[in-house]
Design a protein around this motif. Structure first.
Motif, short mmCIF file in Angstrom:
data_model
loop_
_atom_site.label_atom_id
_atom_site.label_comp_id
_atom_site.label_asym_id
_atom_site.label_seq_id
_atom_site.Cartn_x
_atom_site.Cartn_y
_atom_site.Cartn_z
N LEU A 193 -5.90 9.20 -1.22
CA LEU A 193 -6.05 8.32 -2.37
C LEU A 193 -5.29 7.01 -2.18
N VAL A 194 -4.06 7.09 -1.71
CA VAL A 194 -3.25 5.89 -1.48
C VAL A 194 -3.92 5.01 -0.42
N ASP B 98 12.27 11.09 -4.89
CA ASP B 98 12.70 9.98 -5.73
C ASP B 98 11.62 9.57 -6.72
N LEU B 99 10.37 9.89 -6.43
CA LEU B 99 9.27 9.55 -7.31
C LEU B 99 9.42 10.21 -8.67
N ASN B 100 10.09 11.37 -8.73
CA ASN B 100 10.28 12.06 -10.00
C ASN B 100 11.05 11.22 -11.00
N LEU C 59 5.79 3.16 0.17
CA LEU C 59 6.71 4.23 0.54
C LEU C 59 6.03 5.60 0.49
N ILE C 60 5.17 5.80 -0.48
CA ILE C 60 4.40 7.04 -0.55
C ILE C 60 3.53 7.16 0.69
N GLN C 61 2.86 6.06 1.03
CA GLN C 61 1.96 6.07 2.18
C GLN C 61 2.70 6.43 3.46
N ILE D 163 7.28 -3.18 -8.08
CA ILE D 163 7.76 -1.78 -7.98
C ILE D 163 6.60 -0.86 -7.58
N ALA D 164 5.45 -1.03 -8.25
CA ALA D 164 4.29 -0.18 -7.97
C ALA D 164 3.86 -0.32 -6.51
N ARG D 165 3.84 -1.55 -6.01
CA ARG D 165 3.42 -1.77 -4.63
C ARG D 165 4.44 -1.23 -3.63
#
Length: 108
Positions: free
Chosen positions: A93-94, A61-63, A52-54, A45-47
């Protein structure tokens, strides 16, 4: 720092999706997850969230993820701090983390 909300997420009600992994990938994910002190599911999930953030595809949806029991207290705190960064800082950062992970996975 504000106290975090209690998780309303349940593994019984969460969406489930079967993934077929290439030979050896399960073991690699298990090893990385152990090194990060989290479950294989949390690691995956984290990866996925990181990629997706990148790409800028995750949006708001991150909320919802902050309440996930998949995250440790430290991961929730990091996520809260990450959200306080500007979009440019988040991307930097990502990218740095992705580069570090790539270097660790493929040492010269």
């Amino acid at each position: 720092m504000r106290p975090l909300k209690q998780a309303i997420y349940s593994s019984r009600t969460a969406d489930k999706f079967v993934v077929r992994l290439p030979d050896g990938m399960r073991e690699r994910i298990a090893e990385v997850a152990r090194n990060h002190h989290r479950s294989m599911n949390s690691e995956i999930i984290a990866r996925l969230e990181q990629s997706l953030i990148q790409e800028g595809a995750l949006g708001e949806d991150l909320n919802m993820r902050l309440d996930s029991p998949e995250l440790s207290l430290h991961e929730r705190e990091l996520l809260q701090r990450f959200r306080q960064l500007s979009h440019r800082q988040q991307n930097a950062l990502v990218s740095l983390i992705a580069h570090d992970a790539e270097m660790a996975a493929n040492p010269s």
